[in-house]
Design a protein around this motif. Structure first.
Motif, mmCIF file in Angstrom:
data_model
loop_
_atom_site.group_PDB
_atom_site.id
_atom_site.type_symbol
_atom_site.label_atom_id
_atom_site.label_comp_id
_atom_site.label_asym_id
_atom_site.label_seq_id
_atom_site.Cartn_x
_atom_site.Cartn_y
_atom_site.Cartn_z
ATOM 1 N N VAL A 321 0.858 -1.215 -0.096
ATOM 2 C CA VAL A 321 -0.024 -0.023 -0.066
ATOM 3 C C VAL A 321 0.815 1.489 -0.055
ATOM 4 O O VAL A 321 0.627 2.190 -0.948
ATOM 5 C CB VAL A 321 -1.039 -0.095 1.188
ATOM 6 C CG1 VAL A 321 -1.522 1.314 1.332
ATOM 7 C CG2 VAL A 321 -1.977 -1.063 1.072
ATOM 8 N N THR A 322 1.998 1.220 0.990
ATOM 9 C CA THR A 322 2.733 2.353 0.946
ATOM 10 C C THR A 322 3.621 2.739 -0.198
ATOM 11 O O THR A 322 3.901 3.899 -0.533
ATOM 12 C CB THR A 322 3.727 2.420 2.133
ATOM 13 O OG1 THR A 322 4.364 1.231 1.997
ATOM 14 C CG2 THR A 322 2.948 2.244 3.463
ATOM 15 N N GLN A 323 3.892 1.560 -1.061
ATOM 16 C CA GLN A 323 4.693 1.596 -2.079
ATOM 17 C C GLN A 323 3.807 1.701 -3.557
ATOM 18 O O GLN A 323 4.438 1.709 -4.522
ATOM 19 C CB GLN A 323 5.690 0.717 -2.291
ATOM 20 C CG GLN A 323 6.589 0.622 -1.315
ATOM 21 C CD GLN A 323 7.539 1.971 -1.205
ATOM 22 O OE1 GLN A 323 8.024 2.408 -2.243
ATOM 23 N NE2 GLN A 323 7.768 2.441 -0.034
ATOM 24 N N ASP A 324 2.372 1.946 -3.491
ATOM 25 C CA ASP A 324 1.601 1.629 -4.612
ATOM 26 C C ASP A 324 1.796 0.488 -5.213
ATOM 27 O O ASP A 324 1.759 0.334 -6.812
ATOM 28 C CB ASP A 324 1.755 2.896 -5.272
ATOM 29 C CG ASP A 324 1.235 4.224 -4.417
ATOM 30 O OD1 ASP A 324 0.362 4.161 -3.577
ATOM 31 O OD2 ASP A 324 1.776 5.116 -4.598
ATOM 32 N N LEU A 325 2.092 -0.622 -4.653
ATOM 33 C CA LEU A 325 2.165 -1.852 -5.482
ATOM 34 C C LEU A 325 1.146 -2.959 -5.063
ATOM 35 O O LEU A 325 1.213 -3.576 -4.011
ATOM 36 C CB LEU A 325 3.588 -2.565 -5.183
ATOM 37 C CG LEU A 325 4.936 -1.699 -5.490
ATOM 38 C CD1 LEU A 325 6.067 -2.423 -4.820
ATOM 39 C CD2 LEU A 325 4.787 -1.520 -7.012
ATOM 40 N N ALA A 326 0.237 -2.888 -5.944
ATOM 41 C CA ALA A 326 -1.054 -3.780 -5.744
ATOM 42 C C ALA A 326 -0.520 -5.190 -5.574
ATOM 43 O O ALA A 326 -1.114 -5.962 -4.980
ATOM 44 C CB ALA A 326 -2.203 -3.455 -6.670
ATOM 45 N N TRP A 327 0.329 -5.729 -6.516
ATOM 46 C CA TRP A 327 0.724 -7.085 -6.418
ATOM 47 C C TRP A 327 1.248 -7.609 -5.204
ATOM 48 O O TRP A 327 0.960 -8.614 -4.619
ATOM 49 C CB TRP A 327 1.552 -7.511 -7.663
ATOM 50 C CG TRP A 327 2.962 -6.838 -7.348
ATOM 51 C CD1 TRP A 327 3.589 -5.675 -8.115
ATOM 52 C CD2 TRP A 327 4.126 -7.332 -6.766
ATOM 53 N NE1 TRP A 327 4.697 -5.346 -7.642
ATOM 54 C CE2 TRP A 327 5.070 -6.257 -6.895
ATOM 55 C CE3 TRP A 327 4.460 -8.532 -6.098
ATOM 56 C CZ2 TRP A 327 6.474 -6.672 -6.409
ATOM 57 C CZ3 TRP A 327 5.733 -8.717 -5.641
ATOM 58 C CH2 TRP A 327 6.650 -7.694 -5.577
ATOM 59 N N LEU A 328 2.198 -6.528 -4.562
ATOM 60 C CA LEU A 328 2.872 -6.963 -3.274
ATOM 61 C C LEU A 328 1.621 -6.934 -1.957
ATOM 62 O O LEU A 328 1.748 -7.760 -1.425
ATOM 63 C CB LEU A 328 3.721 -5.791 -2.980
ATOM 64 C CG LEU A 328 4.710 -6.054 -1.670
ATOM 65 C CD1 LEU A 328 5.356 -7.435 -1.649
ATOM 66 C CD2 LEU A 328 5.624 -5.001 -1.565
ATOM 67 N N ALA A 329 0.699 -6.170 -2.280
ATOM 68 C CA ALA A 329 -0.347 -6.121 -1.236
ATOM 69 C C ALA A 329 -1.182 -7.332 -1.300
ATOM 70 O O ALA A 329 -1.706 -7.695 -0.412
ATOM 71 C CB ALA A 329 -1.195 -4.890 -1.359
ATOM 72 N N ALA A 330 -1.631 -7.858 -2.796
ATOM 73 C CA ALA A 330 -2.217 -9.220 -2.795
ATOM 74 C C ALA A 330 -1.351 -10.285 -2.299
ATOM 75 O O ALA A 330 -1.764 -11.217 -1.553
ATOM 76 C CB ALA A 330 -2.255 -9.328 -4.289
ATOM 77 N N VAL A 331 0.141 -10.290 -2.390
ATOM 78 C CA VAL A 331 0.960 -11.248 -1.819
ATOM 79 C C VAL A 331 0.590 -11.469 -0.180
ATOM 80 O O VAL A 331 0.665 -12.342 0.286
ATOM 81 C CB VAL A 331 2.268 -11.037 -2.239
ATOM 82 C CG1 VAL A 331 3.253 -12.089 -1.496
ATOM 83 C CG2 VAL A 331 2.282 -11.604 -3.864
ATOM 84 N N GLY A 332 0.666 -10.185 0.185
ATOM 85 C CA GLY A 332 0.773 -9.937 1.664
ATOM 86 C C GLY A 332 -0.700 -10.496 2.146
ATOM 87 O O GLY A 332 -0.650 -11.236 3.317
ATOM 88 N N THR A 333 -1.773 -10.359 1.154
ATOM 89 C CA THR A 333 -3.029 -10.617 1.833
ATOM 90 C C THR A 333 -3.295 -12.185 1.884
ATOM 91 O O THR A 333 -3.926 -12.795 2.631
ATOM 92 C CB THR A 333 -4.205 -10.040 0.777
ATOM 93 O OG1 THR A 333 -4.037 -8.650 0.950
ATOM 94 C CG2 THR A 333 -5.651 -10.796 1.231
ATOM 95 N N VAL A 334 -2.633 -12.870 0.979
ATOM 96 C CA VAL A 334 -2.620 -14.209 0.864
ATOM 97 C C VAL A 334 -1.749 -14.977 2.128
ATOM 98 O O VAL A 334 -2.340 -15.972 2.628
ATOM 99 C CB VAL A 334 -1.842 -14.919 -0.588
ATOM 100 C CG1 VAL A 334 -1.605 -16.484 -0.541
ATOM 101 C CG2 VAL A 334 -2.753 -14.493 -1.738
ATOM 102 N N VAL A 335 -0.696 -14.359 2.115
ATOM 103 C CA VAL A 335 0.345 -15.010 3.271
ATOM 104 C C VAL A 335 -0.763 -14.757 4.924
ATOM 105 O O VAL A 335 -0.766 -15.458 5.357
ATOM 106 C CB VAL A 335 1.416 -14.052 3.612
ATOM 107 C CG1 VAL A 335 2.183 -14.595 4.940
ATOM 108 C CG2 VAL A 335 2.260 -14.558 2.573
ATOM 109 N N SER A 336 -1.259 -13.561 5.052
ATOM 110 C CA SER A 336 -2.226 -13.215 5.915
ATOM 111 C C SER A 336 -3.455 -14.205 5.823
ATOM 112 O O SER A 336 -3.788 -14.843 7.059
ATOM 113 C CB SER A 336 -2.812 -12.159 5.926
ATOM 114 O OG SER A 336 -1.568 -10.865 6.011
ATOM 115 N N GLY A 337 -3.821 -14.551 4.873
ATOM 116 C CA GLY A 337 -5.053 -15.560 4.920
ATOM 117 C C GLY A 337 -4.707 -16.782 5.626
ATOM 118 O O GLY A 337 -5.438 -17.540 6.066
ATOM 119 N N ILE A 338 -3.396 -17.328 4.860
ATOM 120 C CA ILE A 338 -2.757 -18.781 5.662
ATOM 121 C C ILE A 338 -2.917 -18.634 7.202
ATOM 122 O O ILE A 338 -3.145 -19.312 7.732
ATOM 123 C CB ILE A 338 -1.516 -18.792 4.910
ATOM 124 C CG1 ILE A 338 -1.553 -19.140 3.466
ATOM 125 C CG2 ILE A 338 -0.919 -20.106 5.300
ATOM 126 C CD1 ILE A 338 -0.287 -19.261 2.705
#
Length: 433
Positions: A321-338
């Motif tokens: 979010v801070t770097q405006d990188l949607a793909w990185l935010a999505a990766v973080g969401t998947v890791v959080s989901g696990i």
């Protein structure tokens, strides 16, 4: 969030986590249990209720644009749902043990229908709030009863536990994704999803009508409405790391459900309304998959890794979010989901192991209180922060707070493991004669 609706069946006791349910024959005066079809149909109704609960999430951005209300009001609407749900879990959770499953489910479906009609005609935030409160009450009554009914109908040993863990997160994911898709590609974005859910609730009513009663009537219905929560003294050591783990997991889910679509649209520039549903689906759907894959692992082995994954995933999403990188935010969401799914298994699996049979109803009620407060309070505070300091700083503060809480759960669990190893390795002194 499910969240009671995060219940799972106790394989040994024939009970549903969060309910005071005993295994009984499927129908009065009958020794024949309904078949696999009834079990799957009830599981589908379970998912439908949770799908309905997450369906408004992608619409919140549209409501806010149309009705011009502040961000804090948006999160209060979300918290009202949790309030209705939590109140019902604490009071009506054991009612179906006395009145039977079908009457309680029928009442829950009727109340859900009223809530969906209010959603359908809503023209301001007050009607939306009323709909969410009613929906919370209906979902609380339905999910505790459905959890118990799945145990009653269980065609194979232990299967109800898996279904009652996976169904809530799957329902949340499907409801948000389906709603987002309809908002993006179908006409009448704030109406069509609720019309479809009304049709689904009609089908659910038919399923309930055709499913044999699985719990005989017995006295004590009024007394069962008295809230029961407890933390027996012998459980306190085991509960210490569970509390921050549960708060971190469900606080994250609450932030995603209430503010996630706004973050995706305003901070990451993802204008598609479908993304609002994808955001929730990435978290809840990944959690459901994690539960399915990890269901055979000992609960005690999951607590530390789940807390670490929650913290790591949240930090990664924040970086995106801070770097405006949607793909990185999505990766973080998947890791959080696990981490989210593993945390659900760790929490309720541990409680099922350490709580005695006569304690489980009150202990799981207490766990639900903690988790739902963790689910709602941070969302409201986040909404207030958005109004006062802006969306980006509020998102950053919320994320860092969740990381701190998850880290504390990780540290507490490691200390607990070290203490137990020390007890095993250091022999007790033997008095000399």
């Amino acid at each position: 969030m499910t969240i009671a609706h995060r219940a799972a069946g106790d394989r040994k006791g024939g009970r549903a986590y969060g309910t005071r349910t005993q295994h009984v024959p499927a129908a009065r005066g009958s020794d024949r249990r309904p078949g696999k079809g009834a079990f799957l149909a009830v599981a589908a109704v379970f998912m439908l209720f949770l799908a309905a609960s997450s369906a408004p999430s992608p619409l919140y951005v549209i409501y806010q644009q149309q009705w011009h209300f502040a961000a804090w009001a948006l999160t209060v609407v979300f918290a009202l749902y949790v309030f209705g749900l939590l109140t019902t879990l604490l009071t009506v959770g054991g009612l179906s043990d006395h009145l039977g499953r079908r009457p309680v489910l029928a009442a829950a479906i009727a109340l859900e229908v009223v809530a969906l009609v209010l959603f359908l005609v809503a023209g301001n935030v007050f009607v939306l709030s009323a709909a969410r409160v009613l929906q919370g009450i209906a979902t609380g009554a339905a999910t505790t009863t459905l959890s118990a009914m799945l145990v009653d109908l269980e065609p194979s040993r232990g299967r109800a536990g898996v279904v009652t863990s996976i169904a809530p997160l799957s329902g949340l994911a499907l409801g948000a994704l389906g709603s987002g898709a309809l908002v993006q590609f179908a006409p009448s974005p704030t109406r069509l999803i609720y019309a479809l859910l009304l049709a689904g609730m009609t089908a659910a009513a038919v399923i309930v009508a055709l499913t044999p009663e699985t719990s005989p009537r017995r006295p004590g219905a009024v007394a069962s409405l008295r809230p029961r929560v407890a933390m027996p003294a012998h459980l306190r050591a085991d509960l210490v790391p569970l509390v921050p783990a549960g708060i971190a997991a469900w606080a994250l889910a609450g932030i995603y459900l209430s503010l996630g679509p706004s973050v995706a649209a305003q901070l990451l520039g993802l204008d598609s309304h479908l993304i609002g549903g994808v955001v929730v689906t990435l978290l809840a759907g990944t959690g459901a998959v994690a539960i399915s894959l990890l269901r055979s692992r000992p609960a005690s082995s999951l607590l530390a890794p789940s807390s670490a994954l929650l913290g790591l995933g949240t930090l990664t999403s924040l970086a995106g979010v801070t770097q405006d990188l949607a793909w990185l935010a999505a990766v973080g969401t998947v890791v959080s989901g696990i981490g989210f799914g593993a945390s659900v298994l760790a929490t309720f699996g541990t409680l099922a192991r350490v709580a005695k049979p006569h304690e489980r109803g009150a202990v799981f009620a207490m766990a639900n209180v903690i988790n739902y407060l963790g689910n709602s309070v941070p969302s409201v505070l986040g909404g207030i922060a958005v109004t006062n300091i802006g969306l980006r700083p509020a998102a950053e503060i919320s994320a860092l707070t969740i990381v701190v809480i998850a880290s504390s759960a990780f540290v507490l669990r490691l200390n607990q493991v070290r203490a137990k190893r020390h007890e095993v390795m250091v022999p007790q002194s033997v008095p000399c004669n």
